[in-house]
Scaffold this active site. Sequence first.
Site, PDB file in Angstrom:
ATOM      1  N   GLN A 173      46.902  59.539 -48.505  1.00  0.00           N
ATOM      2  CA  GLN A 173      47.273  59.395 -47.099  1.00  0.00           C
ATOM      3  C   GLN A 173      46.252  60.139 -46.255  1.00  0.00           C
ATOM      4  O   GLN A 173      45.983  61.316 -46.491  1.00  0.00           O
ATOM      5  CB  GLN A 173      48.677  59.951 -46.849  1.00  0.00           C
ATOM      6  CG  GLN A 173      49.139  59.793 -45.415  1.00  0.00           C
ATOM      7  CD  GLN A 173      50.537  60.360 -45.184  1.00  0.00           C
ATOM      8  OE1 GLN A 173      51.078  61.077 -46.019  1.00  0.00           O
ATOM      9  NE2 GLN A 173      51.098  60.042 -44.041  1.00  0.00           N
ATOM     10  N   GLU A 174      45.679  59.450 -45.267  1.00  0.00           N
ATOM     11  CA  GLU A 174      44.682  60.080 -44.407  1.00  0.00           C
ATOM     12  C   GLU A 174      45.194  60.384 -43.007  1.00  0.00           C
ATOM     13  O   GLU A 174      44.692  61.292 -42.359  1.00  0.00           O
ATOM     14  CB  GLU A 174      43.434  59.202 -44.330  1.00  0.00           C
ATOM     15  CG  GLU A 174      42.713  59.136 -45.672  1.00  0.00           C
ATOM     16  CD  GLU A 174      41.366  58.467 -45.572  1.00  0.00           C
ATOM     17  OE1 GLU A 174      40.782  58.427 -44.471  1.00  0.00           O
ATOM     18  OE2 GLU A 174      40.900  57.980 -46.611  1.00  0.00           O
TER      19      GLU A 174
ATOM     20  N   HIS B  99      52.713  55.009 -42.238  1.00  0.00           N
ATOM     21  CA  HIS B  99      52.175  53.678 -41.947  1.00  0.00           C
ATOM     22  C   HIS B  99      52.128  52.852 -43.222  1.00  0.00           C
ATOM     23  O   HIS B  99      51.952  53.366 -44.313  1.00  0.00           O
ATOM     24  CB  HIS B  99      50.802  53.752 -41.282  1.00  0.00           C
ATOM     25  CG  HIS B  99      49.763  54.525 -42.037  1.00  0.00           C
ATOM     26  ND1 HIS B  99      49.783  55.904 -42.147  1.00  0.00           N
ATOM     27  CD2 HIS B  99      48.672  54.123 -42.718  1.00  0.00           C
ATOM     28  CE1 HIS B  99      48.747  56.314 -42.856  1.00  0.00           C
ATOM     29  NE2 HIS B  99      48.047  55.231 -43.220  1.00  0.00           N
TER      30      HIS B  99
END
Length: 133
Positions: free
Chosen positions: A89-90, A95
């Site tokens: 996850q960045e 999302h």
Amino acid sequence: MAACIFCRIIKGEIPCFKLFESDKTLAFLDINPLSQGHALVIPKFHGAKLTDIPDDALGEILPVAKRLATATGAVNYNILQNNGRLAHQEVDHVHFHMIPKPNEAQGLGIGWPQQKTDMDALKALFEDIKSKM
């Protein structure tokens, strides 16, 4: 939250190629796509991980991802959601990616490093998780 890029997109402070919007959900094209039609579906409620989002804020997510897959004409595609840096996850706002996979070169490329099955450990894990559901 003020620094969250997705919250800024929701507020209209940063432009996006908006594909769908309701009071609880926003879908838009990814600006770093893995393939043509790669889109993000996000709840408007800010939370870093899926467990941070109230259930009522998640109700449209999969139906919208399904509509995106249909609208792009994708025959093969991935619906992906990551939680935490180790899980890739960045952006710390939940999302979901809808990533068309038109061929071997485009779309998501992943491998599944399966672990050896230990049926006793699997049964213990099943019982533990089931008791918490």
